[in-house]
Scaffold this motif. Structure first.
Motif, short mmCIF file in Angstrom:
data_model
loop_
_atom_site.label_atom_id
_atom_site.label_comp_id
_atom_site.label_asym_id
_atom_site.label_seq_id
_atom_site.Cartn_x
_atom_site.Cartn_y
_atom_site.Cartn_z
N HIS A 114 0.93 -1.27 -0.11
CA HIS A 114 -0.10 -0.04 0.10
C HIS A 114 0.83 1.19 0.00
CE1 HIS A 114 -3.14 -2.62 1.11
NE2 HIS A 114 -3.89 -1.78 0.78
N PHE A 115 2.03 1.12 0.37
CA PHE A 115 2.83 2.32 0.56
C PHE A 115 2.99 3.06 -0.67
CE2 PHE A 115 6.81 4.99 1.43
CZ PHE A 115 6.46 4.99 2.71
N ALA A 116 2.53 4.69 -0.34
CA ALA A 116 2.37 5.85 -1.17
C ALA A 116 1.26 5.58 -2.18
CB ALA A 116 3.61 6.00 -1.92
N ARG A 117 0.37 4.50 -2.25
CA ARG A 117 -0.64 4.36 -3.16
C ARG A 117 -1.86 4.89 -2.68
NH1 ARG A 117 2.84 -0.05 -3.52
NH2 ARG A 117 3.85 -0.24 -5.38
N TYR B 16 -3.41 1.95 7.23
CA TYR B 16 -2.22 2.68 6.68
C TYR B 16 -3.06 3.92 6.11
CZ TYR B 16 0.92 4.47 3.12
OH TYR B 16 1.64 5.07 2.36
N VAL B 17 -2.35 5.13 6.23
CA VAL B 17 -2.96 6.35 5.88
C VAL B 17 -1.58 7.15 4.98
CG1 VAL B 17 -4.17 8.47 6.25
CG2 VAL B 17 -4.57 6.35 7.57
N PRO B 18 -1.81 7.12 3.78
CA PRO B 18 -0.47 7.75 3.12
C PRO B 18 -0.56 9.40 3.17
CG PRO B 18 -2.27 7.09 1.49
CD PRO B 18 -2.51 6.75 2.82
N GLU C 251 15.81 6.05 1.62
CA GLU C 251 16.19 6.68 0.01
C GLU C 251 16.80 5.52 -0.79
OE1 GLU C 251 17.89 10.22 -0.75
OE2 GLU C 251 16.76 11.01 1.09
N GLY C 252 16.21 5.61 -2.16
CA GLY C 252 16.60 4.85 -3.15
C GLY C 252 15.58 3.39 -3.16
N ALA C 253 14.77 3.22 -2.17
CA ALA C 253 13.93 1.96 -2.05
C ALA C 253 12.81 2.20 -3.08
CB ALA C 253 13.63 1.97 -0.70
N GLN C 254 12.33 1.06 -3.46
CA GLN C 254 11.21 0.95 -4.41
C GLN C 254 9.84 0.86 -3.49
OE1 GLN C 254 12.13 -1.82 -7.22
NE2 GLN C 254 13.54 -0.63 -8.25
N ALA C 255 8.96 1.65 -3.78
CA ALA C 255 7.72 1.65 -3.32
C ALA C 255 6.70 0.57 -3.96
CB ALA C 255 6.73 2.61 -3.11
#
Length: 145
Positions: A26-29, A115-117, A141-145
């Motif tokens: 769900h991250f950043a979606r 989860y709340v973005p 930093e540099g990780a993929q969501a």
């Protein structure tokens, strides 16, 4: 993320694995709700109030699993950013709004995680016995969501 390798870690708490998978999906979606199949395996003898102990355990575990910074957001002001709310007792009814979208209503029961973005405003009505832990998640930093 190498989930196959993650699942082969001996002694790894399945509760933390479930939360890590949920956050990664769900991250950043969009917002999401999960009722984990497992209970957290918080070590005995850990001092402090139960919610603080749970917050520390989950924050440390998710930081280790995901490589992201996860911190307990204690205090009177609601935090901003990527939030993981763990309902530790009672129930809450959340109203979530993002720009240009209709409001969504979500209920959380004891044991569930929401989860709340960023970009969502939230308000909640809590039962008399409601308690929850709020964690702020920062992707490395540099990780993929």
């Amino acid at each position: 993320m190498d989930w196959e390798r993650l699942s082969e870690r001996p002694g790894q708490d399945p509760y933390l694995q479930e939360l890590a998978l949920f956050l990664d999906a769900h991250f950043a979606r969009t917002f999401g709700l999960v009722w984990p199949e497992n209970e957290p395996v918080v070590p005995r003898g850990t001092g402090g109030p139960p919610d603080t102990v749970l917050a520390r355990y989950v924050a440390d575990g998710l930081t280790a699993l995901l490589g992201w910074r996860v911190e307990h957001a204690a205090g009177p002001r609601p935090p901003s950013g990527h939030l993981l709310v763990i309902q530790s007792a009672g129930s809450s009814r959340w109203t979530l709004r993002s720009s240009g979208d209709p409001a969504a209503e979500v209920s959380t029961l004891s044991g569930e995680a929401l989860y709340v973005p960023p970009g969502y405003r939230s308000s909640a009505v809590h039962s008399d016995d409601a308690r929850h832990v709020v964690l702020v998640v920062t992707e490395a930093e540099g990780a993929q969501a």
